[in-house]
Design a protein around this motif. Structure first.
Motif, PDB file in Angstrom:
ATOM      1  N   LEU A  30       0.333  -1.396   0.346  1.00  0.00           N
ATOM      2  CA  LEU A  30      -0.245   0.316  -0.172  1.00  0.00           C
ATOM      3  C   LEU A  30       0.458   1.111   0.618  1.00  0.00           C
ATOM      4  O   LEU A  30       0.052   1.785   0.107  1.00  0.00           O
ATOM      5  CB  LEU A  30      -0.709   0.190   1.179  1.00  0.00           C
ATOM      6  N   TYR A  69     -11.923   3.009   4.242  1.00  0.00           N
ATOM      7  CA  TYR A  69     -11.484   4.059   3.108  1.00  0.00           C
ATOM      8  C   TYR A  69     -10.564   4.289   2.571  1.00  0.00           C
ATOM      9  O   TYR A  69     -10.380   5.396   3.016  1.00  0.00           O
ATOM     10  CB  TYR A  69     -13.526   3.913   2.394  1.00  0.00           C
ATOM     11  N   PHE A  70      -9.525   4.518   1.417  1.00  0.00           N
ATOM     12  CA  PHE A  70      -8.624   5.202   1.508  1.00  0.00           C
ATOM     13  C   PHE A  70      -8.396   6.010   0.534  1.00  0.00           C
ATOM     14  O   PHE A  70      -8.561   5.311  -0.894  1.00  0.00           O
ATOM     15  CB  PHE A  70      -7.602   4.332   1.632  1.00  0.00           C
ATOM     16  N   GLN A  71      -8.549   7.134   0.583  1.00  0.00           N
ATOM     17  CA  GLN A  71      -8.688   8.132  -0.073  1.00  0.00           C
ATOM     18  C   GLN A  71      -8.095   8.056  -1.679  1.00  0.00           C
ATOM     19  O   GLN A  71      -6.420   8.121  -1.023  1.00  0.00           O
ATOM     20  CB  GLN A  71      -9.768   9.393  -0.054  1.00  0.00           C
ATOM     21  N   VAL A  72      -8.078   8.175  -2.795  1.00  0.00           N
ATOM     22  CA  VAL A  72      -7.404   7.852  -4.305  1.00  0.00           C
ATOM     23  C   VAL A  72      -7.066   8.767  -4.794  1.00  0.00           C
ATOM     24  O   VAL A  72      -8.334   9.697  -4.892  1.00  0.00           O
ATOM     25  CB  VAL A  72      -6.614   6.659  -4.700  1.00  0.00           C
ATOM     26  N   ILE A  75      -8.386   6.671  -9.486  1.00  0.00           N
ATOM     27  CA  ILE A  75      -8.886   5.407  -8.649  1.00  0.00           C
ATOM     28  C   ILE A  75      -8.619   3.870  -9.973  1.00  0.00           C
ATOM     29  O   ILE A  75      -8.144   3.238  -9.381  1.00  0.00           O
ATOM     30  CB  ILE A  75      -9.997   4.682  -8.643  1.00  0.00           C
ATOM     31  N   ALA A  78      -4.786   3.853  -9.627  1.00  0.00           N
ATOM     32  CA  ALA A  78      -4.333   2.681  -7.899  1.00  0.00           C
ATOM     33  C   ALA A  78      -4.579   1.565  -8.084  1.00  0.00           C
ATOM     34  O   ALA A  78      -3.606   1.315  -7.800  1.00  0.00           O
ATOM     35  CB  ALA A  78      -5.034   3.516  -7.214  1.00  0.00           C
ATOM     36  N   TYR A  79      -5.572   1.409  -9.004  1.00  0.00           N
ATOM     37  CA  TYR A  79      -5.896  -0.143  -8.849  1.00  0.00           C
ATOM     38  C   TYR A  79      -5.093  -0.496  -9.426  1.00  0.00           C
ATOM     39  O   TYR A  79      -4.678  -1.808  -9.040  1.00  0.00           O
ATOM     40  CB  TYR A  79      -7.164   0.030  -9.742  1.00  0.00           C
ATOM     41  N   LEU A 119     -10.648   1.493  -1.643  1.00  0.00           N
ATOM     42  CA  LEU A 119      -9.760   2.634  -2.269  1.00  0.00           C
ATOM     43  C   LEU A 119     -11.170   3.688  -2.818  1.00  0.00           C
ATOM     44  O   LEU A 119     -12.494   3.152  -3.117  1.00  0.00           O
ATOM     45  CB  LEU A 119      -8.911   2.436  -3.611  1.00  0.00           C
ATOM     46  N   CYS A 121     -12.670   7.380  -4.537  1.00  0.00           N
ATOM     47  CA  CYS A 121     -12.621   8.447  -5.120  1.00  0.00           C
ATOM     48  C   CYS A 121     -13.210   9.660  -5.342  1.00  0.00           C
ATOM     49  O   CYS A 121     -14.611   8.401  -6.159  1.00  0.00           O
ATOM     50  CB  CYS A 121     -11.611   8.112  -7.085  1.00  0.00           C
TER      51      CYS A 121
END
Length: 125
Positions: A30, A69-72, A75, A78-79, A119, A121
């Motif tokens: 991560l 919930y990790f904000q990006v 998305i 990041a995925y 994730l 977004c």
């Protein structure tokens, strides 16, 4: 007038079974900065929110965690980046809500301890 004394979430605790495996996942896959660790816990920095991984002190605390919930910003990127790092996703990025001119996208994954996280977004359309 009622005032709310809670300002923000400062720390989230995640119970783990294998601390070294969990540290490796959150640090290497991560990409969260490890602040420090002991023999039973590790603290990570996540943009002002501290994430605590800990071995449960008692069996009654040994259960799966809440969803984090990790904000990006992007998305889909990041995925793809996390898949390349071996992160196991449950689904693909998808729209979960449209409010006005904003779409909320999410995708869910499993950490090294089988906890489900996501994730998140928000995209202006």
């Amino acid at each position: 007038m009622r005032t709310n004394t809670i300002q923000k979430v400062g720390q989230i605790g995640v119970p783990v079974k294998d601390l070294e495996k969990a540290i490796s996942f959150y640090k290497n896959q991560l990409g969260l900065p490890l602040l420090f660790s002991t023999d039973s816990m590790a603290f990570f920095e996540c943009n002002g929110l501290r994430l605590l991984l800990s071995l449960p002190e008692k069996e009654e605390f040994a259960h799966s965690s809440s969803v984090i919930y990790f904000q990006v910003e992007n998305i889909k990127k990041a995925y793809e980046d996390l898949i390349d790092k071996g992160v196991s996703f449950i689904d693909e990025p998808h729209v979960v809500a449209k409010i006005g001119d904003t779409e909320t996208w999410m995708t869910f994954f499993k950490d090294s301890e089988d906890n489900t996280h996501a994730l998140l977004c928000e995209v202006q359309i």
